[in-house]
Design an enzyme around this catalytic site. Structure first.
Site, mmCIF file in Angstrom:
data_model
loop_
_atom_site.group_PDB
_atom_site.id
_atom_site.type_symbol
_atom_site.label_atom_id
_atom_site.label_comp_id
_atom_site.label_asym_id
_atom_site.label_seq_id
_atom_site.Cartn_x
_atom_site.Cartn_y
_atom_site.Cartn_z
ATOM 1 N N GLU A 24 7.087 35.965 68.242
ATOM 2 C CA GLU A 24 5.772 36.492 68.326
ATOM 3 C C GLU A 24 5.536 38.149 68.887
ATOM 4 O O GLU A 24 4.878 38.361 69.056
ATOM 5 C CB GLU A 24 4.918 35.356 69.165
ATOM 6 C CG GLU A 24 4.309 34.205 68.354
ATOM 7 C CD GLU A 24 3.496 33.177 69.176
ATOM 8 O OE1 GLU A 24 3.251 33.500 70.421
ATOM 9 O OE2 GLU A 24 2.870 32.314 68.347
ATOM 10 N N VAL A 87 8.556 25.896 65.113
ATOM 11 C CA VAL A 87 10.011 25.225 64.326
ATOM 12 C C VAL A 87 10.880 26.330 64.051
ATOM 13 O O VAL A 87 10.312 27.305 63.538
ATOM 14 C CB VAL A 87 9.469 24.370 63.097
ATOM 15 C CG1 VAL A 87 10.768 24.043 62.300
ATOM 16 C CG2 VAL A 87 8.414 23.410 63.229
ATOM 17 N N GLY A 93 10.138 24.231 56.778
ATOM 18 C CA GLY A 93 9.538 23.823 55.165
ATOM 19 C C GLY A 93 10.252 22.332 55.143
ATOM 20 O O GLY A 93 10.344 21.610 54.082
ATOM 21 N N GLY A 95 9.113 19.773 56.815
ATOM 22 C CA GLY A 95 7.971 18.810 57.406
ATOM 23 C C GLY A 95 8.183 18.528 58.913
ATOM 24 O O GLY A 95 7.335 18.021 59.165
ATOM 25 N N GLY A 97 6.798 20.645 61.466
ATOM 26 C CA GLY A 97 5.690 21.157 61.884
ATOM 27 C C GLY A 97 4.455 19.972 61.583
ATOM 28 O O GLY A 97 3.737 19.926 62.343
ATOM 29 N N ASN A 124 -0.217 35.905 61.495
ATOM 30 C CA ASN A 124 0.747 35.022 61.315
ATOM 31 C C ASN A 124 0.264 34.401 59.915
ATOM 32 O O ASN A 124 -0.037 33.095 60.024
ATOM 33 C CB ASN A 124 0.961 34.020 62.549
ATOM 34 C CG ASN A 124 1.966 33.161 62.404
ATOM 35 O OD1 ASN A 124 2.576 32.979 61.169
ATOM 36 N ND2 ASN A 124 2.568 32.538 63.380
ATOM 37 N N TYR A 131 -1.657 25.632 58.140
ATOM 38 C CA TYR A 131 -2.698 24.795 59.015
ATOM 39 C C TYR A 131 -4.081 24.766 58.089
ATOM 40 O O TYR A 131 -4.498 23.629 58.054
ATOM 41 C CB TYR A 131 -3.108 25.783 60.239
ATOM 42 C CG TYR A 131 -2.315 25.943 61.115
ATOM 43 C CD1 TYR A 131 -1.323 25.172 61.589
ATOM 44 C CD2 TYR A 131 -2.061 27.208 61.909
ATOM 45 C CE1 TYR A 131 -0.250 25.414 62.574
ATOM 46 C CE2 TYR A 131 -1.125 27.506 62.802
ATOM 47 C CZ TYR A 131 -0.318 26.563 63.162
ATOM 48 O OH TYR A 131 0.586 26.717 63.985
#
Length: 159
Positions: A24, A87, A93, A95, A97, A124, A131
């Protein structure tokens, strides 16, 4: 595999938090120590909770979710505020998260909590798309405000 974090996970949680902060672009702001994490998660009055995502084959931690309870005065029930979800890039990718969010959603439903919410940085876009693919929607009518450091101290010392 998703599991509840234990005191033995504090060092890896600290490492993952620092990896998230670096992703971040805010590593210098990640000042929490392992001792602070241990106290917050496992002290006499836990303020937060954590789940670990593990690689299904090796059992190696590849991600985490750190969360705490909030309360809706309008709904009259608790909710979960997801402070951090991370993650590792090499495990994305897979799964993990989605599994972490699914576990938190289950906790909400089982305990009668009314919300699962979190913040995401506007830049992001991969996370935003992820999401939204799960059915989450941005709360565009709200803007987050924060007091920290000198501004927080200044307000606290007002007569």
């Amino acid at each position: 595999m998703i599991r509840t974090a234990t005191p033995a996970d504090v060092p890896v949680l600290h490492t993952l938090i620092r990896e998230l902060a670096e992703y971040e672009k805010a590593l210098s702001e990640a000042r929490a120590t392992p001792d602070q994490l241990h106290e917050a998660l496992f002290g006499p009055h836990p303020a937060a909770y954590a789940h670990i995502a593990q690689d299904d084959t090796t059992g190696t931690p590849v991600g985490f979710a750190l969360w705490f309870l909030n309360f809706s005065t309008w709904r009259g029930v608790h909710g979960i505020y997801l402070e951090d979800l991370y993650v590792r890039p090499e495990a994305r990718g897979g799964g993990h998260g989605k599994a972490l969010l699914t576990e938190l959603a289950r906790i909400c439903v089982q305990r009668g909590y009314g919300r699962l919410e979190w913040s995401v940085l506007n830049w992001n876009t991969p996370s935003i798309a992820f999401y939204e693919s799960l059915g989450a929607r941005p709360q565009e009518e709200w803007t987050v405000y924060r007091l920290t450091d000198e501004a927080l101290t200044n307000l606290a010392t007002q007569p």
